[in-house]
Design a protein around this motif. Structure first.
Motif, PDB file in Angstrom:
ATOM      1  N   UNK A  69       0.735  -0.957  -0.240  1.00  0.00           N
ATOM      2  CA  UNK A  69       0.125  -0.208   0.119  1.00  0.00           C
ATOM      3  C   UNK A  69       1.186   1.341  -0.152  1.00  0.00           C
ATOM      4  N   UNK A  70       0.297   2.580  -0.849  1.00  0.00           N
ATOM      5  CA  UNK A  70       0.629   3.563  -0.044  1.00  0.00           C
ATOM      6  C   UNK A  70       1.262   4.301  -1.229  1.00  0.00           C
ATOM      7  N   UNK A  71       2.255   4.851  -2.010  1.00  0.00           N
ATOM      8  CA  UNK A  71       2.613   5.641  -3.014  1.00  0.00           C
ATOM      9  C   UNK A  71       3.735   5.249  -4.150  1.00  0.00           C
ATOM     10  N   UNK A  72       3.356   3.773  -3.608  1.00  0.00           N
ATOM     11  CA  UNK A  72       3.865   2.606  -4.477  1.00  0.00           C
ATOM     12  C   UNK A  72       2.511   2.602  -5.712  1.00  0.00           C
ATOM     13  N   UNK A  73       1.892   2.826  -5.234  1.00  0.00           N
ATOM     14  CA  UNK A  73       0.327   2.238  -6.566  1.00  0.00           C
ATOM     15  C   UNK A  73       0.481   4.161  -6.803  1.00  0.00           C
ATOM     16  N   UNK A  74       1.226   4.922  -6.493  1.00  0.00           N
ATOM     17  CA  UNK A  74       1.044   6.591  -7.457  1.00  0.00           C
ATOM     18  C   UNK A  74       1.191   6.450  -8.392  1.00  0.00           C
ATOM     19  N   UNK A  75       1.152   7.869  -9.552  1.00  0.00           N
ATOM     20  CA  UNK A  75       1.524   7.639 -10.692  1.00  0.00           C
ATOM     21  C   UNK A  75       2.933   7.536 -10.907  1.00  0.00           C
ATOM     22  N   UNK A  76       3.526   7.524 -10.167  1.00  0.00           N
ATOM     23  CA  UNK A  76       4.363   7.754 -10.375  1.00  0.00           C
ATOM     24  C   UNK A  76       6.030   6.903  -9.225  1.00  0.00           C
ATOM     25  N   UNK A  77       4.935   5.527  -9.085  1.00  0.00           N
ATOM     26  CA  UNK A  77       5.569   4.144  -8.242  1.00  0.00           C
ATOM     27  C   UNK A  77       4.931   3.737  -9.610  1.00  0.00           C
ATOM     28  N   UNK A  78       5.171   1.944  -8.984  1.00  0.00           N
ATOM     29  CA  UNK A  78       5.877   0.863  -9.631  1.00  0.00           C
ATOM     30  C   UNK A  78       4.516   1.066 -10.478  1.00  0.00           C
ATOM     31  N   UNK A  79       3.200   0.665 -10.266  1.00  0.00           N
ATOM     32  CA  UNK A  79       2.663   0.356 -10.883  1.00  0.00           C
ATOM     33  C   UNK A  79       1.032   1.408 -10.436  1.00  0.00           C
TER      34      UNK A  79
END
Length: 304
Positions: A69-79
C-alpha cells in the motif's frame, strides 16, 4: 535479515521517503520486519522490484504473496493503482493491481487509494490504515483523524469512508520551520506546552489572523526574547489550530480516533481536549498491518 523465513504473506508500506516490510505468519503474527530509505520519491518505476528484493529476499523461500500500500501505487510509483471514489469501503480485494515483476518469486499486488470529487481530495496509504482501524474497532462510526505531513479527517459510517478532508499542516510546519524566515528562531527540538495551548486557542478563535501571527513569531524572537522552544510550539499550535478551525464539522460533537505517530497524536489530542473532545488512539503500524491482513489469502479463506 540473515535467516531464511517462509512467511504466509508479506506486508509492505511504501511511502514517498521510506519502505517498510513485514513477514507475516498464517496466524497474523509478525515474524520479521525490515525497512529502508528507498521510498517512491527516489525510484523510477523500473527500480521498485530491485529495491523490494534488497529488503525481502530472505523471506521468499515459499514464494509468499506481497501486499503493498502507499505511494507505490501512485502515478510515479511502481504501477498506478487507480483511485476508488468515496463513499466506499476503504479497501476492496477486487481492486488490487498486480505490479510487473521479472523475478519468479515475486507476486506483488498494490492496494489503490481513495478519491473524492467535491471538494477534490485524494489519499494513498491512509485508506489501508482506515481499513485496519475498522478491523480493530468493529462497527465503528465516527471520525478518524490521521495526523501527518498531510493530515486526513475521514467520516466513517457503516464500514465506509463517507467523506474526507486533507490538510497540509505537517508539510507547512516543515517548510516554515526550516525554509522560511521563521527558521532563525526554531533551532533545536524543544517544546513549550503553554505556548502551544495559547497558539491553538488563538488560531481557533481568529483563523483569519494566521499570516500575521506567523510573522509575529519572528518579531518576538528579535525584540521580545521568544525562545526557540516556545517558537516551535507556537508554530505547531497555530497550524494545528488553523486545521481544527477548518475541520470543525468533522470533530464537533463527534467520536474521534487518532491514528498517527505518538508525539504528533499527543499534540492533536491535547488541542482537541481543550475543545472538550476526548480522543481514542491507534498505532499506525497496527492499523496498516490489520488493513493489509484484510486483503491477505488467510483472511479470504476465513468465513465471514
Amino acid at each position: 535479515m540473515t535467516n531464511t523465513l517462509s512467511p504466509a504473506w508479506i506486508a509492505v508500506d511504501w511511502g514517498t521517503s521510506n519502505l517498510r516490510a513485514w513477514a507475516m505468519g498464517a496466524d497474523g503474527r509478525v515474524l520479521a520486519e525490515a525497512e529502508s530509505d528507498e521510498g517512491m520519491g527516489k525510484l523510477a518505476p523500473s527500480d521498485f522490484e530491485a529495491a523490494l528484493l534488497r529488503l525481502i529476499t530472505p523471506w521468499l523461500a515459499g514464494t509468499p504473496p506481497v501486499l503493498a500500500c502507499g505511494m507505490v501505487g501512485s502515478r510515479q510509483g511502481w504501477r498506478e493503482a487507480p483511485y476508488r471514489a468515496v463513499p466506499c469501503t476503504p479497501l476492496d480485494r477486487a481492486a488490487l493491481i498486480a505490479a510487473p515483476t521479472t523475478d519468479p518469486r515475486l507476486r506483488v499486488t498494490i492496494a489503490p487509494g481513495l478519491m473524492q470529487a467535491d471538494p477534490a481530495d485524494v489519499m494513498r496509504g491512509e485508506e489501508t490504515q482506515i481499513a485496519g482501524a475498522l478491523r480493530l474497532m468493529p462497527g465503528y462510526d465516527g471520525i478518524l483523524c490521521l495526523p501527518g505531513t498531510h493530515s486526513k479527517w475521514a467520516h466513517i459510517s457503516a464500514g465506509e469512508v463517507v467523506s474526507f478532508q486533507t490538510f497540509m499542516t505537517g508539510e507547512l510546519f516543515a517548510l516554515l520551520s526550516t525554509a522560511s524566515v521563521l527558521r532563525h528562531g526554531m533551532q533545536g527540538s524543544g517544546w513549550d506546552e503553554a505556548a502551544f495551548d495559547t497558539a491553538v486557542t488563538d488560531a481557533l478563535s481568529r483563523p483569519e489572523r494566521l499570516g500575521a501571527r506567523l510573522f509575529s513569531l519572528r518579531a518576538q524572537g528579535l525584540i521580545a526574547g521568544l525562545t526557540p522552544d516556545a517558537a516551535r510550539a507556537r508554530l505547531s499550535g497555530l497550524l494545528i489550530g488553523m486545521e481544527l478551525a477548518a475541520a470543525r464539522p468533522y470533530w464537533l460533537g463527534q467520536r474521534v480516533t487518532l491514528i498517527g505517530a505518538e508525539k504528533l497524536s499527543t499534540a492533536y489530542a491535547r488541542a482537541l481536549a481543550a475543545q472538550g473532545v476526548t480522543t481514542g488512539r491507534l498505532s499506525v503500524t497496527d492499523c496498516t498491518l490489520a488493513g493489509l491482513a484484510s486483503l491477505s489469502p488467510q483472511h479470504e479463506a476465513t468465513p465471514q
